[in-house]
Design a protein around this motif. Structure first.
Motif, PDB file in Angstrom:
ATOM      1  N   ARG A 208       0.672  -1.047   0.028  1.00  0.00           N
ATOM      2  CA  ARG A 208      -0.037  -0.008   0.021  1.00  0.00           C
ATOM      3  C   ARG A 208       0.696   1.353   0.017  1.00  0.00           C
ATOM      4  NH1 ARG A 208      -3.107  -3.072   3.697  1.00  0.00           N
ATOM      5  NH2 ARG A 208      -2.256  -1.723   5.470  1.00  0.00           N
ATOM      6  N   LYS A 209       2.079   1.114   0.805  1.00  0.00           N
ATOM      7  CA  LYS A 209       2.994   2.481   0.684  1.00  0.00           C
ATOM      8  C   LYS A 209       3.703   2.591  -0.512  1.00  0.00           C
ATOM      9  CE  LYS A 209       3.093   2.161   5.813  1.00  0.00           C
ATOM     10  NZ  LYS A 209       4.091   2.318   6.990  1.00  0.00           N
ATOM     11  N   LEU A 210       4.004   1.645  -1.101  1.00  0.00           N
ATOM     12  CA  LEU A 210       4.772   1.699  -2.380  1.00  0.00           C
ATOM     13  C   LEU A 210       3.796   1.954  -3.607  1.00  0.00           C
ATOM     14  CD1 LEU A 210       7.350  -1.073  -1.406  1.00  0.00           C
ATOM     15  CD2 LEU A 210       7.765   1.418  -1.381  1.00  0.00           C
ATOM     16  N   GLU A 211       2.610   1.693  -3.490  1.00  0.00           N
ATOM     17  CA  GLU A 211       1.861   1.912  -4.607  1.00  0.00           C
ATOM     18  C   GLU A 211       2.281   3.272  -5.468  1.00  0.00           C
ATOM     19  OE1 GLU A 211      -2.159   1.872  -3.247  1.00  0.00           O
ATOM     20  OE2 GLU A 211      -2.376  -0.572  -3.302  1.00  0.00           O
ATOM     21  N   PRO A 212       2.179   3.163  -6.641  1.00  0.00           N
ATOM     22  CA  PRO A 212       1.727   2.036  -7.803  1.00  0.00           C
ATOM     23  C   PRO A 212       2.647   1.097  -8.098  1.00  0.00           C
ATOM     24  CG  PRO A 212       2.123   4.192  -8.913  1.00  0.00           C
ATOM     25  CD  PRO A 212       2.320   4.514  -7.613  1.00  0.00           C
ATOM     26  N   LEU A 213       3.906   1.138  -7.405  1.00  0.00           N
ATOM     27  CA  LEU A 213       4.868   0.301  -7.794  1.00  0.00           C
ATOM     28  C   LEU A 213       4.551  -1.155  -7.490  1.00  0.00           C
ATOM     29  CD1 LEU A 213       8.133   1.965  -6.803  1.00  0.00           C
ATOM     30  CD2 LEU A 213       7.363   1.658  -9.210  1.00  0.00           C
ATOM     31  N   GLU A 214       4.904  -1.964  -8.206  1.00  0.00           N
ATOM     32  CA  GLU A 214       4.592  -3.368  -7.890  1.00  0.00           C
ATOM     33  C   GLU A 214       5.933  -4.219  -7.533  1.00  0.00           C
ATOM     34  OE1 GLU A 214       2.611  -5.374 -11.135  1.00  0.00           O
ATOM     35  OE2 GLU A 214       0.890  -4.086 -10.633  1.00  0.00           O
ATOM     36  N   ALA A 215       6.495  -3.657  -6.408  1.00  0.00           N
ATOM     37  CA  ALA A 215       7.821  -4.103  -5.953  1.00  0.00           C
ATOM     38  C   ALA A 215       8.051  -5.488  -5.350  1.00  0.00           C
ATOM     39  CB  ALA A 215       8.480  -3.002  -4.923  1.00  0.00           C
ATOM     40  N   LEU A 216       6.886  -5.930  -4.698  1.00  0.00           N
ATOM     41  CA  LEU A 216       6.777  -7.245  -3.973  1.00  0.00           C
ATOM     42  C   LEU A 216       5.914  -8.040  -4.646  1.00  0.00           C
ATOM     43  CD1 LEU A 216       6.641  -5.845  -0.358  1.00  0.00           C
ATOM     44  CD2 LEU A 216       8.664  -6.180  -1.818  1.00  0.00           C
ATOM     45  N   LYS A 217       6.534  -9.290  -5.100  1.00  0.00           N
ATOM     46  CA  LYS A 217       5.843 -10.488  -5.805  1.00  0.00           C
ATOM     47  C   LYS A 217       5.904 -11.321  -4.920  1.00  0.00           C
ATOM     48  CE  LYS A 217       6.216 -13.174  -9.977  1.00  0.00           C
ATOM     49  NZ  LYS A 217       6.897 -13.578 -11.015  1.00  0.00           N
ATOM     50  N   THR A 218       4.343 -12.009  -4.846  1.00  0.00           N
ATOM     51  CA  THR A 218       4.167 -13.208  -3.988  1.00  0.00           C
ATOM     52  C   THR A 218       4.100 -14.414  -5.118  1.00  0.00           C
ATOM     53  OG1 THR A 218       2.552 -12.068  -2.725  1.00  0.00           O
ATOM     54  CG2 THR A 218       2.042 -14.381  -2.481  1.00  0.00           C
ATOM     55  N   LEU A 219       4.757 -15.616  -4.421  1.00  0.00           N
ATOM     56  CA  LEU A 219       5.092 -16.760  -5.107  1.00  0.00           C
ATOM     57  C   LEU A 219       4.149 -17.864  -4.312  1.00  0.00           C
ATOM     58  CD1 LEU A 219       7.608 -15.333  -5.841  1.00  0.00           C
ATOM     59  CD2 LEU A 219       7.977 -17.354  -7.232  1.00  0.00           C
ATOM     60  N   ARG A 220       2.819 -18.262  -4.842  1.00  0.00           N
ATOM     61  CA  ARG A 220       1.779 -19.100  -3.850  1.00  0.00           C
ATOM     62  C   ARG A 220       2.800 -20.172  -3.597  1.00  0.00           C
ATOM     63  NH1 ARG A 220      -3.589 -19.731  -4.446  1.00  0.00           N
ATOM     64  NH2 ARG A 220      -4.513 -21.740  -3.888  1.00  0.00           N
ATOM     65  N   ASN A 221       2.545 -20.586  -2.062  1.00  0.00           N
ATOM     66  CA  ASN A 221       3.106 -21.633  -1.478  1.00  0.00           C
ATOM     67  C   ASN A 221       4.583 -21.446  -1.305  1.00  0.00           C
ATOM     68  OD1 ASN A 221       0.586 -22.515  -0.968  1.00  0.00           O
ATOM     69  ND2 ASN A 221       0.392 -23.797  -2.933  1.00  0.00           N
ATOM     70  N   ALA A 222       5.041 -20.358  -1.656  1.00  0.00           N
ATOM     71  CA  ALA A 222       6.713 -20.257  -1.653  1.00  0.00           C
ATOM     72  C   ALA A 222       7.145 -19.118  -0.841  1.00  0.00           C
ATOM     73  CB  ALA A 222       7.085 -20.338  -2.853  1.00  0.00           C
ATOM     74  N   GLY A 223       6.693 -17.983  -1.098  1.00  0.00           N
ATOM     75  CA  GLY A 223       6.978 -16.785  -0.336  1.00  0.00           C
ATOM     76  C   GLY A 223       6.932 -15.497  -1.191  1.00  0.00           C
ATOM     77  N   TYR A 224       8.072 -14.651  -0.798  1.00  0.00           N
ATOM     78  CA  TYR A 224       8.094 -13.296  -1.544  1.00  0.00           C
ATOM     79  C   TYR A 224       9.223 -13.037  -2.237  1.00  0.00           C
ATOM     80  CZ  TYR A 224       3.866 -12.373   1.238  1.00  0.00           C
ATOM     81  OH  TYR A 224       2.501 -12.560   1.578  1.00  0.00           O
ATOM     82  N   CYS A 225       9.335 -12.185  -3.121  1.00  0.00           N
ATOM     83  CA  CYS A 225      10.631 -11.847  -3.680  1.00  0.00           C
ATOM     84  C   CYS A 225      10.411 -10.385  -4.043  1.00  0.00           C
ATOM     85  CB  CYS A 225      11.015 -12.718  -4.955  1.00  0.00           C
ATOM     86  SG  CYS A 225      10.184 -12.665  -6.364  1.00  0.00           S
ATOM     87  N   PHE A 226      11.677  -9.640  -4.244  1.00  0.00           N
ATOM     88  CA  PHE A 226      11.546  -8.198  -4.778  1.00  0.00           C
ATOM     89  C   PHE A 226      11.436  -8.348  -6.379  1.00  0.00           C
ATOM     90  CE2 PHE A 226      13.582  -4.266  -6.087  1.00  0.00           C
ATOM     91  CZ  PHE A 226      13.160  -3.389  -5.071  1.00  0.00           C
ATOM     92  N   ALA A 227      10.710  -7.612  -7.054  1.00  0.00           N
ATOM     93  CA  ALA A 227      10.576  -7.768  -8.439  1.00  0.00           C
ATOM     94  C   ALA A 227      10.972  -6.579  -9.344  1.00  0.00           C
ATOM     95  CB  ALA A 227       9.136  -7.906  -8.548  1.00  0.00           C
ATOM     96  N   LEU A 228      11.612  -5.536  -8.703  1.00  0.00           N
ATOM     97  CA  LEU A 228      11.846  -4.323  -9.511  1.00  0.00           C
ATOM     98  C   LEU A 228      13.138  -4.648 -10.330  1.00  0.00           C
ATOM     99  CD1 LEU A 228      10.709  -1.334  -7.381  1.00  0.00           C
ATOM    100  CD2 LEU A 228       9.376  -2.275  -9.252  1.00  0.00           C
ATOM    101  N   PRO A 229      13.345  -4.187 -11.362  1.00  0.00           N
ATOM    102  CA  PRO A 229      14.756  -4.075 -12.151  1.00  0.00           C
ATOM    103  C   PRO A 229      15.661  -3.202 -11.688  1.00  0.00           C
ATOM    104  CG  PRO A 229      13.130  -3.298 -13.572  1.00  0.00           C
ATOM    105  CD  PRO A 229      12.351  -3.663 -12.417  1.00  0.00           C
ATOM    106  N   ALA A 230      16.733  -3.226 -11.596  1.00  0.00           N
ATOM    107  CA  ALA A 230      17.747  -2.302 -11.306  1.00  0.00           C
ATOM    108  C   ALA A 230      17.590  -1.110 -11.934  1.00  0.00           C
ATOM    109  CB  ALA A 230      19.163  -2.772 -11.204  1.00  0.00           C
ATOM    110  N   ALA A 231      17.974   0.242 -11.867  1.00  0.00           N
ATOM    111  CA  ALA A 231      17.787   1.435 -12.351  1.00  0.00           C
ATOM    112  C   ALA A 231      18.902   1.638 -13.566  1.00  0.00           C
ATOM    113  CB  ALA A 231      17.683   2.713 -11.625  1.00  0.00           C
ATOM    114  N   GLU A 232      18.493   2.168 -14.579  1.00  0.00           N
ATOM    115  CA  GLU A 232      19.528   2.180 -15.683  1.00  0.00           C
ATOM    116  C   GLU A 232      20.579   3.549 -15.405  1.00  0.00           C
ATOM    117  OE1 GLU A 232      17.815   2.880 -19.536  1.00  0.00           O
ATOM    118  OE2 GLU A 232      16.318   1.008 -19.290  1.00  0.00           O
ATOM    119  N   GLU A 233      21.821   3.060 -15.710  1.00  0.00           N
ATOM    120  CA  GLU A 233      22.874   4.029 -15.299  1.00  0.00           C
ATOM    121  C   GLU A 233      22.382   5.166 -16.030  1.00  0.00           C
ATOM    122  OE1 GLU A 233      25.419   3.850 -13.616  1.00  0.00           O
ATOM    123  OE2 GLU A 233      25.200   1.972 -12.901  1.00  0.00           O
ATOM    124  N   GLY A 234      22.526   6.408 -15.280  1.00  0.00           N
ATOM    125  CA  GLY A 234      22.106   7.921 -15.666  1.00  0.00           C
ATOM    126  C   GLY A 234      20.558   8.093 -15.764  1.00  0.00           C
ATOM    127  N   ALA A 235      20.049   7.384 -15.040  1.00  0.00           N
ATOM    128  CA  ALA A 235      18.478   7.246 -15.040  1.00  0.00           C
ATOM    129  C   ALA A 235      18.176   8.390 -13.880  1.00  0.00           C
ATOM    130  CB  ALA A 235      17.896   6.049 -14.816  1.00  0.00           C
TER     131      ALA A 235
END
Length: 235
Positions: A208-235
């Protein structure tokens, strides 16, 4: 010495608890009413709150919500709820409202001391002059690990200490799936028991706090992972 504020209407609890916690380099002050706690917080610096669930004026859950929803400089102070309302529903509600940990009464003082040490270890900041700024930059999100500041396009995001530590843990290993038990063991430094639902609550709050970013991904019956790609150099 870390300064703690106990908010509990059981006046007989404060003296023996203060004596015991002094062994662990904690200085405990105590009040019996939320209004007195707010007055003390406005006048003095405390490192953490120990909060009972059943209080006069407002219950501990409402007080936790009041602290987290305020604009005062102490709104992010670590909160450990210590209450006889120890069923799973109450634990979930306390964590949803922003408590950093939850311990049911009756309790072992040694466990309380250990949980406080864990909370304060997570929130301890190194001197800014001694630590160079370290930035983790992703698409739409930046984490300054020296200042413990998370920023999105709209500006800084206010996270509790536990939310910040969880985000940092996931962001340091993008794509890696962390199970709920692994997250709890890493954050709390103890074996997970009834608290696996707490991870879902933390992730939901962070999303809710990071919306609209979809930074956290749920994997059913497994857990969570971080889903954002690294920022491009100079961005």
């Amino acid at each position: 010495m870390h300064r703690l504020l106990l908010i509990d209407d059981d006046e007989a609890l404060a003296a023996p608890l203060a004596s015991y916690l002094a062994r662990f380099d904690f200085a405990l002050s105590a009040v019996t009413r939320p209004s007195a706690a707010l007055a003390r917080l406005a006048e003095e610096r405390f490192d953490a709150l120990i909060l009972d669930g059943m209080l006069p004026e407002m219950d501990g859950f409402a007080f936790c919500k009041r602290v987290r929803g305020g604009t005062e400089p102490w709104r992010e102070i670590p909160i450990l709820m210590l209450t006889a309302r120890g069923d799973l529903t109450d634990r979930v509600v306390g964590l949803e409202l922003g408590a950093d940990d939850y311990l049911a009464k009756p309790f072992e003082p040694r466990e309380l001391a250990a949980r406080l040490q864990t909370i304060l270890r997570r929130t301890r900041l190194a001197p800014a002059a001694a630590v160079p700024a370290t930035l983790l930059r992703y698409s739409g999100l930046e984490i300054d690990t020296a200042r413990r500041v998370v920023t999105v396009a709209a500006g800084p995001v206010e996270l509790t200490s536990t939310e910040y530590e969880l985000l940092l843990m996931l962001a340091r290993e993008p794509g890696r799936v962390f199970s709920r038990d692994e997250i709890l063991n890493r954050l709390r430094g103890q074996e997970a028991d009834l608290y696996t639902r707490a991870v879902d609550i933390l992730v939901s709050r962070m999303r809710r706090k990071l919306e609209p970013l979809e930074a956290l991904k749920t994997l059913r019956n497994a857990g969570y992972c971080f889903a954002l790609p690294a920022a491009e150099e100079g961005a």
